[in-house]
Design a protein around this motif. Structure first.
Motif, short mmCIF file in Angstrom:
data_model
loop_
_atom_site.label_atom_id
_atom_site.label_comp_id
_atom_site.label_asym_id
_atom_site.label_seq_id
_atom_site.Cartn_x
_atom_site.Cartn_y
_atom_site.Cartn_z
N ASN A 283 46.47 45.12 37.71
CA ASN A 283 46.22 44.70 36.33
C ASN A 283 46.51 43.21 36.09
O ASN A 283 46.78 42.79 34.96
CB ASN A 283 47.03 45.53 35.33
N ALA A 284 46.49 42.43 37.16
CA ALA A 284 46.67 40.98 37.05
C ALA A 284 45.40 40.29 37.53
O ALA A 284 44.68 40.80 38.40
CB ALA A 284 47.86 40.52 37.87
N LEU A 285 45.15 39.13 36.96
CA LEU A 285 43.93 38.37 37.27
C LEU A 285 44.31 36.94 37.61
O LEU A 285 45.06 36.29 36.88
CB LEU A 285 42.99 38.39 36.05
N ALA A 286 43.77 36.44 38.72
CA ALA A 286 43.91 35.02 39.07
C ALA A 286 42.52 34.41 39.08
O ALA A 286 41.57 35.02 39.59
CB ALA A 286 44.58 34.86 40.44
N LEU A 287 42.41 33.21 38.53
CA LEU A 287 41.12 32.52 38.44
C LEU A 287 41.25 31.12 39.03
O LEU A 287 42.23 30.41 38.77
CB LEU A 287 40.68 32.38 36.98
N LEU A 288 40.25 30.73 39.81
CA LEU A 288 40.23 29.39 40.39
C LEU A 288 38.84 28.78 40.22
O LEU A 288 37.84 29.39 40.58
CB LEU A 288 40.57 29.45 41.88
N ASP A 289 38.81 27.58 39.63
CA ASP A 289 37.58 26.78 39.62
C ASP A 289 37.78 25.70 40.67
O ASP A 289 38.48 24.71 40.43
CB ASP A 289 37.35 26.17 38.23
N LEU A 290 37.19 25.89 41.83
CA LEU A 290 37.40 24.97 42.95
C LEU A 290 36.87 23.58 42.63
O LEU A 290 37.38 22.59 43.14
CB LEU A 290 36.72 25.53 44.21
N ILE B 87 37.49 40.30 32.67
CA ILE B 87 36.56 39.90 33.72
C ILE B 87 35.14 39.83 33.17
O ILE B 87 34.39 38.88 33.45
CB ILE B 87 36.65 40.88 34.91
N LEU B 88 34.75 40.80 32.37
CA LEU B 88 33.42 40.79 31.78
C LEU B 88 33.24 39.61 30.84
O LEU B 88 32.18 38.99 30.79
CB LEU B 88 33.17 42.10 31.02
N ARG B 89 34.28 39.29 30.10
CA ARG B 89 34.20 38.19 29.14
C ARG B 89 34.11 36.84 29.85
O ARG B 89 33.33 35.97 29.47
CB ARG B 89 35.42 38.21 28.21
N ILE B 90 34.90 36.66 30.90
CA ILE B 90 34.95 35.38 31.60
C ILE B 90 33.78 35.23 32.56
O ILE B 90 33.30 34.13 32.82
CB ILE B 90 36.29 35.26 32.36
N MET C 156 30.39 44.53 38.59
CA MET C 156 30.39 43.22 39.24
C MET C 156 30.76 43.38 40.71
O MET C 156 31.77 44.00 41.04
CB MET C 156 31.39 42.28 38.56
N PRO C 157 29.96 42.82 41.64
CA PRO C 157 30.26 42.95 43.06
C PRO C 157 31.63 42.35 43.39
O PRO C 157 32.02 41.34 42.82
CB PRO C 157 29.14 42.14 43.73
N ALA C 158 32.34 43.00 44.26
CA ALA C 158 33.65 42.53 44.68
C ALA C 158 33.68 42.40 46.20
O ALA C 158 33.19 43.26 46.92
CB ALA C 158 34.73 43.49 44.21
#
Length: 764
Positions: A78-85, A105-108, A129-131
């Motif tokens: 239930n945790a999310l990490a996001l990276l914009d390289l 995840i759907l919103r972002i 969404m493919p994982a």
């Protein structure tokens, strides 16, 4: 190994990558890692996979959208990490449950998502969404924690607020993501200097469905120009556009913070000269955030450094102008010395590739200028040398020449060869002439032959030194880029407020959205739209909790519902609004139940999707929420639908913990009786006027109940055959007079519900 491979010209790489990435593929890029000149004999020059480009790790300018972030995401517990390289933005967040995580995840909408192999099936079941599955051990706490410590060069993660058991899921997701991008995909991640722990609790909760229903941001299936983002986007920089999009995606929930943003917007609506001047200064600013990320990861070319210098140059003037209107310039760094260095060092029109030269400007380095002089002035040197030798030797037939076999040489006619000085060394005898060389000529030849090679090597060394010096300022430049983005977004909101006649909303802790003559910000700006008719709305949790809205299709019910919710989003993101006035008690969440569609990927019918959305609203709404319901129960039989719609409205009116402000549009006129039963329910309708058989929509929402639905009129307007329309009117007349005239009106009579054994009417 059975893997498809190809070679492409370096200058065409972006085009091939774009086609692969947009098709959902990944591409492994293999480069030479040895200098061919150092490879002896017939040995093959060594090549290695230098990076793997995936949809979430694209950094090429031509493949990125300036207005949006391109995220790669990792999820765990239930945790999310996001990276914009491309920018180095790195964040993590923990959610209350799996549903909240998937909604985020759907919103972002990250471009790519990785999960632990052991949870792959669960992730696929939760989201279409493919994982990408990665080794489970990379998500282990010890491995992920160690990866973060190593990367950020710290002894503990306390400085990022990520120590303790409550942060374990975030650490696992963030560490695994960093390892995957840096080690597995071979990307340089040195420009990722920090990780931000986010808290959605301070944000207005808007799910992905609401983003689409309200047309807040460009998403697949919506006209890009018919979104709130497009209407408000008067930004001048890519950083500003991304900041604006993020403000729309995550409005604030704190009245003081919202008011602070509104104060900044108002500052520039009152100081138009400063607004215009600042927008002019920002007009020449490029994507500093992505430029410094390329520099910090040593991927930048000379043009990037040139663009960075040009983009930082206006910052001192921006600081001065902000001070003039008493607006904070915190976070902005002038970087004057760095700008002067780059402007003096980088050539006017530098080449993209390091190996092509023309990177460093004349006058920056003495040795480089000398070598360039040798390469560029060979003809002049030869002419001067020839004249000097003729004068010294007295031999008028002396010529200094060059060919590919002998290089530079002195040629003297046969008759004059006997007068050649002792220091002339014979190299070749011809029929009518002799050829010589001298130590000075050989030395110059050596310089000329090695000049270009030396120039390239020296330029590369100087350029790498400039990269390192610029990277030393990365943190302050990243801070400047973020603050410039905030300023640009604020200026855009002020610009649009002035251009479209928006007003400042009053934000407080009351329980009212109170809007006078509100307008839909998108529809009123569409070039082909009819003149917009303003409408007011007033809701609270006591007397006006539920606005029950009836009226025909096409009359403006849906527009009105979306208008109220959109204005709430605008107000809480810190924007002025299209209205005569607006007061808003801070909302915690906006729910929308609009339209319907099958979810084939998970085997869910239209009606099931509708009921799941309704259940989510009833289970999670609070008195501080705003609910928009555009039809409930239309996906099933009439009696079932009316029953569900009635029960939902009753639930919202009766349960204190879910007593949310609600806009409820319906074609079930039976529901209007709720206003007689509950003081908190009020009836409203969209006014229409019948002009003979023609229906005129007045677009005005007023107290009262619609006379009827006018569905057949709308069908006629849509182009139904005249015979169908006439027959429909006949059937409607007989139904309303308790006769069912489908085959023979003399024999068929409609039964009342109460006449059916065991069946009660809704109101019995």
């Amino acid at each position: 190994n059975g893997l498809p491979m190809c070679g492409v010209p370096w200058h065409a790489l972006d085009g091939y990558l774009a086609r692969l990435i947009r098709s959902g593929h990944s591409a492994a890029i293999c480069d030479q890692v040895e200098d061919p000149r150092t490879v002896k004999g017939k040995n093959i020059v060594r090549r290695e996979v230098t990076r793997i480009v995936t949809p979430g790790t694209v950094t090429e300018d031509g493949l990125l959208d300036e207005c949006t972030n391109t995220y790669i995401a990792a999820t765990h517990s239930n945790a999310l990490a996001l990276l914009d390289l491309s920018t180095g933005e790195f964040s993590c967040e923990a959610f209350a449950d799996a549903a909240a995580l998937e909604d985020a995840i759907l919103r972002i909408s990250p471009a790519e998502r990785i999960v632990s192999a052991e949870f792959a099936n669960a992730a696929a079941a939760e989201n279409s969404m493919p994982a990408t599955c990665v080794d489970a051990w990379t998500f282990s706490y010890d491995a992920a924690h160690e990866e973060l410590l190593r990367h950020f060069k710290v002894l503990a993660l306390d400085g990022f607020g990520l120590e303790g058991s409550a942060c374990a899921g975030m650490v696992c997701a963030a560490g695994a993501l960093l390892y995957h991008v840096g080690t597995t995909l071979h990307h340089n991640i040195s420009h990722i200097r920090r990780i931000v722990k986010r808290e959605s609790a301070g944000m207005l909760a808007i799910d992905a469905g609401t983003v689409r229903h309200l047309a807040l941001l460009p998403v697949e299936g919506l006209r890009r120009d018919a979104t709130l983002f497009a209407i408000l986007n008067a930004t001048k920089t890519p950083m500003g556009a991304r900041t604006l999009a993020n403000r729309i995606r995550q409005p604030l929930c704190d009245a003081a913070a919202i008011s602070a943003r509104l104060d900044e917007v108002e500052t520039f609506t009152r100081n138009r000269f400063s607004l215009t001047r600042l927008q002019s200064l920002l007009g020449g600013v490029r994507d500093i955030e992505r430029l410094i990320a390329k520099v910090d990861s040593m991927r930048a070319n000379a043009r990037d450094l040139k663009a960075l210098a040009q983009s930082l140059k206006p910052v001192p003037e921006v600081i001065e102008e902000l001070a003039a209107v008493q607006c904070s310039s915190a976070g902005l760094a002038a970087e004057k010395e760095l700008v002067d260095l780059l402007e003096s060092a980088i050539a006017e029109n530098p080449n993209v590739l390091l190996t092509e030269g023309n990177l460093i400007a004349p006058g920056y380095n003495g040795e480089l200028d000398e070598w360039r002089g040798i390469a560029q002035n060979a003809h002049q040197w030869v002419a001067n040398y020839q004249a000097a030798e003729i004068e010294r030797t007295g031999i008028k037939t002396l010529k200094v020449r060059r060919n590919n076999v002998f290089g530079f040489y002195i040629e003297i006619s046969k008759a004059a060869a006997k007068d050649a000085p002792p220091n002339y060394e014979r190299r070749q005898t011809l029929t009518g002439a002799e050829r010589f060389t001298t130590p000075e000529l050989r030395e110059y030849e050596r310089k000329v032959l090695s000049a270009q090679e030396r120039i390239n090597a020296l330029e590369q060394d100087l350029f790498k030194d400039l990269l390192a010096k610029t990277a030393a300022h990365a943190l302050s430049i990243q801070s400047t880029a973020i603050r410039l983005g905030e300023i640009d977004a604020t200026l855009a909101l002020a610009d649009r407020a002035l251009a479209a006649g928006y007003v400042r909303p009053i934000i407080d802790e009351s329980d009212v959205p109170d809007i006078l003559d509100g307008r839909h910000p998108i529809i009123e700006q569409l070039p082909d739209a009819e003149p917009f008719v303003p409408n007011s709305a007033s809701l609270d949790c006591v007397r006006n909790q539920i606005m029950l809205i009836t009226g025909p299709n096409m009359a403006g019910k849906s527009t009105y519902l979306r208008q109220v919710a959109t204005l709430a989003v605008m107000a809480q993101m810190g924007s002025f609004v299209p209205a005569a006035s607006m007061r808003l008690g801070v909302l915690d969440r906006i729910f929308t139940r609009i339209g319907a569609g099958d979810d084939f990927s998970r085997g869910r019918s239209t009606f099931l999707v509708e009921m799941q959305e309704t259940a989510n609203i009833l289970n999670n709404a609070t008195p501080k929420s705003l609910i928009v319901l555009d039809e409930i129960g239309r996906g099933t039989s009439t009696f079932d639908g009316i029953s569900i719609a009635w029960s939902v409205a009753e639930y919202l009116a009766l349960h204190a913990q879910t007593k949310a402000k609600t806009l409820f549009a319906t074609h079930y006129h039976e529901l209007t009786a709720l206003a007689d039963k509950f003081d908190c329910v009020t009836n409203w309708t969209c006014k229409v006027k019948e002009d003979g058989e023609r229906l005129v929509f007045l677009r005005r929402v007023v107290p009262g109940v619609a006379e009827r639905s006018f569905g057949i009129h709308v069908g006629a307007m849509a182009g139904l055959p005249e015979s169908v329309v006439k027959r429909a009117f006949q059937i409607l007349e007989n139904l309303e007079s308790s006769k069912l005239n489908v085959t023979d009106p003399a024999r068929a009579v409609k039964k009342r519900l109460s006449d059916i054994p065991g069946q009660m009417t809704l109101f019995d």
